[in-house]
Design a protein around this motif. Sequence first.
Motif, PDB file in Angstrom:
ATOM      1  N   PRO A  11       0.836  -1.209   0.000  1.00 51.25           N
ATOM      2  CA  PRO A  11       0.000   0.000   0.000  1.00 51.25           C
ATOM      3  C   PRO A  11       0.866   1.251   0.000  1.00 51.25           C
ATOM      4  O   PRO A  11       1.949   1.271   0.586  1.00 51.25           O
ATOM      5  N   THR A  12       0.391   2.294  -0.652  1.00 50.48           N
ATOM      6  CA  THR A  12       1.088   3.569  -0.658  1.00 50.48           C
ATOM      7  C   THR A  12       1.138   4.102   0.764  1.00 50.48           C
ATOM      8  O   THR A  12       0.129   4.097   1.467  1.00 50.48           O
ATOM      9  N   PRO A  13       2.337   4.546   1.215  1.00 51.78           N
ATOM     10  CA  PRO A  13       2.410   5.062   2.576  1.00 51.78           C
ATOM     11  C   PRO A  13       1.535   6.302   2.722  1.00 51.78           C
ATOM     12  O   PRO A  13       1.411   7.085   1.783  1.00 51.78           O
ATOM     13  N   PRO A  14       0.910   6.463   3.878  1.00 54.34           N
ATOM     14  CA  PRO A  14       0.057   7.636   4.064  1.00 54.34           C
ATOM     15  C   PRO A  14       0.882   8.918   4.065  1.00 54.34           C
ATOM     16  O   PRO A  14       2.054   8.917   4.434  1.00 54.34           O
ATOM     17  N   ASP A  34       7.976  15.432   3.956  1.00 58.24           N
ATOM     18  CA  ASP A  34       8.709  14.275   3.461  1.00 58.24           C
ATOM     19  C   ASP A  34       8.302  13.992   2.018  1.00 58.24           C
ATOM     20  O   ASP A  34       7.635  14.810   1.387  1.00 58.24           O
ATOM     21  N   LEU A  35       8.685  12.844   1.510  1.00 58.42           N
ATOM     22  CA  LEU A  35       8.427  12.488   0.126  1.00 58.42           C
ATOM     23  C   LEU A  35       6.937  12.535  -0.218  1.00 58.42           C
ATOM     24  O   LEU A  35       6.567  12.890  -1.333  1.00 58.42           O
ATOM     25  N   LEU A  40       3.869  20.078  -1.818  1.00 60.16           N
ATOM     26  CA  LEU A  40       3.009  21.143  -1.291  1.00 60.16           C
ATOM     27  C   LEU A  40       3.833  22.332  -0.801  1.00 60.16           C
ATOM     28  O   LEU A  40       3.500  23.492  -1.050  1.00 60.16           O
ATOM     29  N   VAL A  41       4.932  22.040  -0.125  1.00 63.42           N
ATOM     30  CA  VAL A  41       5.803  23.098   0.395  1.00 63.42           C
ATOM     31  C   VAL A  41       6.515  23.798  -0.756  1.00 63.42           C
ATOM     32  O   VAL A  41       6.593  25.025  -0.806  1.00 63.42           O
ATOM     33  N   VAL A  42       7.025  23.015  -1.694  1.00 59.92           N
ATOM     34  CA  VAL A  42       7.750  23.588  -2.829  1.00 59.92           C
ATOM     35  C   VAL A  42       6.817  24.463  -3.673  1.00 59.92           C
ATOM     36  O   VAL A  42       7.189  25.566  -4.078  1.00 59.92           O
ATOM     37  N   THR A  43       5.597  24.004  -3.905  1.00 56.15           N
ATOM     38  CA  THR A  43       4.629  24.788  -4.676  1.00 56.15           C
ATOM     39  C   THR A  43       4.287  26.085  -3.962  1.00 56.15           C
ATOM     40  O   THR A  43       4.218  27.147  -4.587  1.00 56.15           O
ATOM     41  N   ALA A  70      13.421  17.158   0.653  1.00 54.75           N
ATOM     42  CA  ALA A  70      12.516  18.307   0.729  1.00 54.75           C
ATOM     43  C   ALA A  70      13.310  19.597   0.921  1.00 54.75           C
ATOM     44  O   ALA A  70      13.015  20.621   0.297  1.00 54.75           O
ATOM     45  N   TRP A  71      14.341  19.559   1.763  1.00 53.36           N
ATOM     46  CA  TRP A  71      15.168  20.752   1.973  1.00 53.36           C
ATOM     47  C   TRP A  71      15.869  21.148   0.673  1.00 53.36           C
ATOM     48  O   TRP A  71      15.899  22.295   0.289  1.00 53.36           O
ATOM     49  N   ARG A  72      16.421  20.166  -0.035  1.00 55.06           N
ATOM     50  CA  ARG A  72      17.108  20.439  -1.299  1.00 55.06           C
ATOM     51  C   ARG A  72      16.146  21.040  -2.316  1.00 55.06           C
ATOM     52  O   ARG A  72      16.477  21.990  -3.021  1.00 55.06           O
TER      53      ARG A  72
END
Length: 119
Positions: A11-14, A34-35, A40-43, A70-72
């Motif tokens: 299953p896809t991780p939540p 996270d992945l 959402l943060v980048v947008t 995410a930081w990168r």
Amino acid sequence: MYIDAEHERRPTPPAAPLEVTVTTGTVRVRGEADLSNEHLVVTALADAITAGTRDVHLDLTGLDFISCRAWRLLLQASEPMRRADGRLHVHLRPDGVVRQVVDVLAPWATPGVVITSSR
């Protein structure tokens, strides 16, 4: 669904809990980046930058976790603004995982990124 290295179907991780608020020149992030939700943060950061603000404040004081990726991606998203002599002001708590990730990835070597510790 995603396929792991052993090609098993799992299953896809939540998605990690994340709240992003954008106001003029400021992006506030709470929860975990996270992945599953980094887009959402980048947008939000890209939207704040394209709004024409020369300097953008990225408030991560409410963030409990950030992945290295995410930081990168945040640094990459802010690059056009920084090349145009803008600044990305990153606000962090003085302790915790987010601060450790940022410290390890050497933001002081990234022109146009200003790190501030606050509670």
